[in-house]
Motif scaffolding. Structure first.
Motif, PDB file in Angstrom:
ATOM      1  N   VAL A 189       1.228  -0.864  -0.174  1.00  0.00           N
ATOM      2  CA  VAL A 189      -0.131   0.003   0.160  1.00  0.00           C
ATOM      3  C   VAL A 189       1.090   1.376   0.107  1.00  0.00           C
ATOM      4  CG1 VAL A 189      -1.876   1.471   1.264  1.00  0.00           C
ATOM      5  CG2 VAL A 189      -1.589  -0.991   0.976  1.00  0.00           C
ATOM      6  N   LEU A 190       0.394   2.135  -0.929  1.00  0.00           N
ATOM      7  CA  LEU A 190       1.397   3.425  -1.257  1.00  0.00           C
ATOM      8  C   LEU A 190       0.883   4.806  -1.310  1.00  0.00           C
ATOM      9  CD1 LEU A 190       3.718   1.600  -3.938  1.00  0.00           C
ATOM     10  CD2 LEU A 190       4.327   2.348  -2.014  1.00  0.00           C
ATOM     11  N   PRO A 191       1.433   5.871  -0.329  1.00  0.00           N
ATOM     12  CA  PRO A 191      -0.017   6.994   0.136  1.00  0.00           C
ATOM     13  C   PRO A 191       0.067   7.207  -1.629  1.00  0.00           C
ATOM     14  CG  PRO A 191       2.568   7.774   0.330  1.00  0.00           C
ATOM     15  CD  PRO A 191       2.429   5.530  -0.101  1.00  0.00           C
ATOM     16  N   ASP A 192       0.310   7.563  -2.670  1.00  0.00           N
ATOM     17  CA  ASP A 192       0.049   7.809  -3.342  1.00  0.00           C
ATOM     18  C   ASP A 192       0.400   7.540  -4.861  1.00  0.00           C
ATOM     19  OD1 ASP A 192       2.921   8.868  -3.806  1.00  0.00           O
ATOM     20  OD2 ASP A 192       3.003  10.585  -2.969  1.00  0.00           O
ATOM     21  N   GLN A 245       4.266   7.074  -5.783  1.00  0.00           N
ATOM     22  CA  GLN A 245       5.149   6.343  -4.823  1.00  0.00           C
ATOM     23  C   GLN A 245       4.849   5.454  -6.100  1.00  0.00           C
ATOM     24  OE1 GLN A 245       4.935   6.831  -1.217  1.00  0.00           O
ATOM     25  NE2 GLN A 245       7.088   7.375  -1.171  1.00  0.00           N
ATOM     26  N   ARG A 248      -8.633   1.263   1.977  1.00  0.00           N
ATOM     27  CA  ARG A 248      -7.739   2.083   1.520  1.00  0.00           C
ATOM     28  C   ARG A 248      -7.965   3.086  -0.674  1.00  0.00           C
ATOM     29  NH1 ARG A 248      -3.637  -1.496   4.287  1.00  0.00           N
ATOM     30  NH2 ARG A 248      -3.507  -0.172   6.074  1.00  0.00           N
ATOM     31  N   LYS A 284      -6.030   5.867  -1.474  1.00  0.00           N
ATOM     32  CA  LYS A 284      -3.921   5.002  -1.356  1.00  0.00           C
ATOM     33  C   LYS A 284      -4.324   4.698  -3.004  1.00  0.00           C
ATOM     34  CE  LYS A 284      -4.050   6.560   2.482  1.00  0.00           C
ATOM     35  NZ  LYS A 284      -2.864   7.212   3.414  1.00  0.00           N
ATOM     36  N   TYR A 285      -2.883   3.563  -2.972  1.00  0.00           N
ATOM     37  CA  TYR A 285      -2.850   2.878  -3.956  1.00  0.00           C
ATOM     38  C   TYR A 285      -1.894   1.632  -4.118  1.00  0.00           C
ATOM     39  CZ  TYR A 285      -3.210   6.823  -7.764  1.00  0.00           C
ATOM     40  OH  TYR A 285      -4.571   7.688  -8.094  1.00  0.00           O
ATOM     41  N   ASP A 294       8.987   2.783   1.492  1.00  0.00           N
ATOM     42  CA  ASP A 294       8.830   2.649   2.700  1.00  0.00           C
ATOM     43  C   ASP A 294       6.960   2.507   2.347  1.00  0.00           C
ATOM     44  OD1 ASP A 294       8.320   3.010   5.767  1.00  0.00           O
ATOM     45  OD2 ASP A 294       8.056   5.451   5.227  1.00  0.00           O
ATOM     46  N   PRO A 295       6.171   1.587   2.005  1.00  0.00           N
ATOM     47  CA  PRO A 295       4.401   1.280   2.343  1.00  0.00           C
ATOM     48  C   PRO A 295       3.842   2.111   3.174  1.00  0.00           C
ATOM     49  CG  PRO A 295       5.905  -0.806   1.958  1.00  0.00           C
ATOM     50  CD  PRO A 295       7.698   0.460   2.272  1.00  0.00           C
ATOM     51  N   GLU A 296       2.929   2.069   2.635  1.00  0.00           N
ATOM     52  CA  GLU A 296       1.910   1.805   4.600  1.00  0.00           C
ATOM     53  C   GLU A 296       2.535   0.391   5.414  1.00  0.00           C
ATOM     54  OE1 GLU A 296      -1.097   3.961   3.767  1.00  0.00           O
ATOM     55  OE2 GLU A 296      -0.354   5.612   3.443  1.00  0.00           O
ATOM     56  N   ASN A 297       1.897  -0.365   4.460  1.00  0.00           N
ATOM     57  CA  ASN A 297       1.556  -1.841   4.644  1.00  0.00           C
ATOM     58  C   ASN A 297       2.558  -2.901   2.996  1.00  0.00           C
ATOM     59  OD1 ASN A 297       1.061  -4.083   5.422  1.00  0.00           O
ATOM     60  ND2 ASN A 297      -1.414  -4.441   4.432  1.00  0.00           N
TER      61      ASN A 297
END
Length: 169
Positions: free
Chosen positions: A7-10, A13, A127, A132-133, A155-158
């Motif tokens: 899971v990436l924030p934008d 990324q 998400r 999120k992506y 640095d993925p969220e998950n």
């Protein structure tokens, strides 16, 4: 077959991660606004699955419940509903049995999962709904391990790996 989901924030990324994976020869998929949707990728909506399973269970349990309730009333000879008469008592017993079958279909068939949610697909869908992506990789265990090392740089969220145990070799 193994799966890896990060899971990436934008979008930036997600695209950078996709390009880094592609540079190493690893095929991946981006899920999010402007890319594949959860349905297109095959993330099963747990609510749809729960509804389908509850309906399937109810199809069998409601008639069985009616028959069981009717038979129980017939065998015991209870006069629970005096206003209904002898035959009416058995029919009401059958209807109560059918209602119990419907409850069983909901509880056993996945209605509880429908109410409280379940599985990993729902958090991923949430998400995606939040903008999120997801970057998804599928392949061998070695490939997903290699992809994990690459994706950790962003640095993925998950980041979560899955093994498909239903694959027949």
């Amino acid at each position: 077959m193994n799966y890896l989901v990060a899971v990436l924030p934008d979008r930036i990324q997600a695209e950078a991660a996709y390009l880094a994976l592609e540079k190493e020869g690893i095929n991946s998929t981006i899920l999010g606004r402007g890319y594949k949707t959860a349905d297109e990728f095959g993330l099963i909506d747990p609510k749809d699955q729960a509804k389908k399973q509850a309906k399937l269970m109810a199809t069998w349990l409601i008639p069985f419940g009616f028959f069981a309730g009717f038979t129980f009333s017939l065998i015991t000879g209870l006069d629970t509903f005096a206003w209904a008469g002898e035959v009416g008592n058995h029919i009401v017993g059958g209807l109560l049995g059918a209602a119990s079958g419907a409850m069983g279909g909901v509880f056993v068939g996945g209605g509880v999962g429908l109410l409280v949610g379940g599985g990993d697909a729902l958090p991923y869908r949430n998400r995606l709904d939040a903008g999120k992506y997801l970057v998804a990789v599928q392949g061998s265990e070695t490939l997903t391990r290699q992809a994990t090392k690459i994706l950790r740089q962003f640095d993925p969220e998950n980041i979560q790996g899955y093994a498909d145990t239903n694959t027949v070799y």
